[in-house]
Design an enzyme around this catalytic site. Structure first.
Site, PDB file in Angstrom:
ATOM      1  N   CYS A 176      16.705 -36.479  -3.810  1.00 36.72           N
ATOM      2  CA  CYS A 176      15.667 -37.439  -3.483  1.00 36.72           C
ATOM      3  C   CYS A 176      16.220 -38.757  -3.250  1.00 36.72           C
ATOM      4  O   CYS A 176      16.991 -39.112  -2.293  1.00 36.72           O
ATOM      5  CB  CYS A 176      14.728 -37.358  -4.649  1.00 36.72           C
ATOM      6  N   GLU A 210      15.530 -28.740  -8.229  1.00 35.46           N
ATOM      7  CA  GLU A 210      14.922 -28.620  -9.419  1.00 35.46           C
ATOM      8  C   GLU A 210      13.463 -28.270  -9.429  1.00 35.46           C
ATOM      9  O   GLU A 210      12.981 -27.661 -10.462  1.00 35.46           O
ATOM     10  CB  GLU A 210      15.194 -29.473 -10.669  1.00 35.46           C
ATOM     11  N   HIS A 218      13.550 -31.861  -3.842  1.00 36.72           N
ATOM     12  CA  HIS A 218      13.872 -31.817  -5.131  1.00 36.72           C
ATOM     13  C   HIS A 218      14.290 -30.190  -5.346  1.00 36.72           C
ATOM     14  O   HIS A 218      13.294 -29.544  -5.842  1.00 36.72           O
ATOM     15  CB  HIS A 218      12.762 -32.026  -6.369  1.00 36.72           C
TER      16      HIS A 218
END
Length: 217
Positions: A82, A199, A197
């Site tokens: 990011c 995750e 992202h």
């Protein structure tokens, strides 16, 4: 045992990144670290970031971790996430009042610019909103070890108003459409970075982290 340091300079989705890495590499030593010596000693380094680029760079410089991170970027696998991706470039148009730009780390040649979508309509007739927030497809514009096992055009999760514009086209390895076609993944030598992202991106994102753990650039 592989040691992975997640750089803690006060800005970033640290625990979610750590949880994702621990999920795909349960035998690894995953550390959220604000210690320069731990970052230098780690086998792999993740540079996260969220929020505004000026705030991230100010916090990063105040952390005293710049030299350790720059050293890691020269010597070991590094993943930017990011705003952590944006920080790798030379400058960002996201700046504080009275300043022309925010200087980045200069590890990747290029700059970071804002979406210019005012008044633009999406194919469904609704207006584009900035920031882009939600799922979007990623086209793998170049092959890379971190794309292994990730189908092209997989969906990843984005939250951002600015995007990277690398100076060298061959360093753009992933692209996304949001009113404009833009670079969302960058790679050069031992560095890989994403605007999205991983995750927060389900199995495709976990595969990115899994590949990072085993990557031998």
């Amino acid at each position: 045992m592989t040691t992975i340091a997640i750089v803690d300079y006060g800005m970033g989705n640290l625990r979610s990144v750590a949880q994702a890495l621990s999920t795909v590499a349960p035998d690894a030593d995953v550390r959220i670290s604000a210690q320069a010596d731990e970052i230098r000693a780690a086998d792999r380094v993740v540079l996260p970031g969220q929020g505004a680029m000026p705030d991230c760079m100010a916090a990063f410089d105040q952390s005293g971790l710049r030299e350790a991170v720059l050293e890691a970027a020269r010597t070991k696998p590094m993943l930017g996430v990011c705003v952590g991706e944006q920080m790798l470039l030379e400058r960002s148009a996201e700046a504080r009042a009275g300043e022309a730009f925010t200087a980045g780390l200069g590890l990747i040649s290029g700059d970071v610019i804002r979406f210019d979508l005012d008044g633009r309509l999406q194919p469904d007739g609704s207006r584009y909103k900035v920031p882009q927030m939600g799922w979007n497809r990623v086209h793998q514009s170049r092959t890379h070890a971190l794309w292994a096992g990730v189908p092209d055009q997989s969906y990843f999760y984005f939250v951002h108003s600015y995007y990277a514009r690398p100076a060298h086209p061959d360093e753009s390895v992933g692209e996304t459409e949001y009113g404009v076609r833009f670079t969302c993944a960058i790679a050069r030598d031992n560095i890989f970075a994403t605007q999205f992202h991983p995750e927060k991106s389900a199995q495709a994102g976990l595969q990115i982290y899994r590949n990072f753990v085993h990557w031998k650039p």
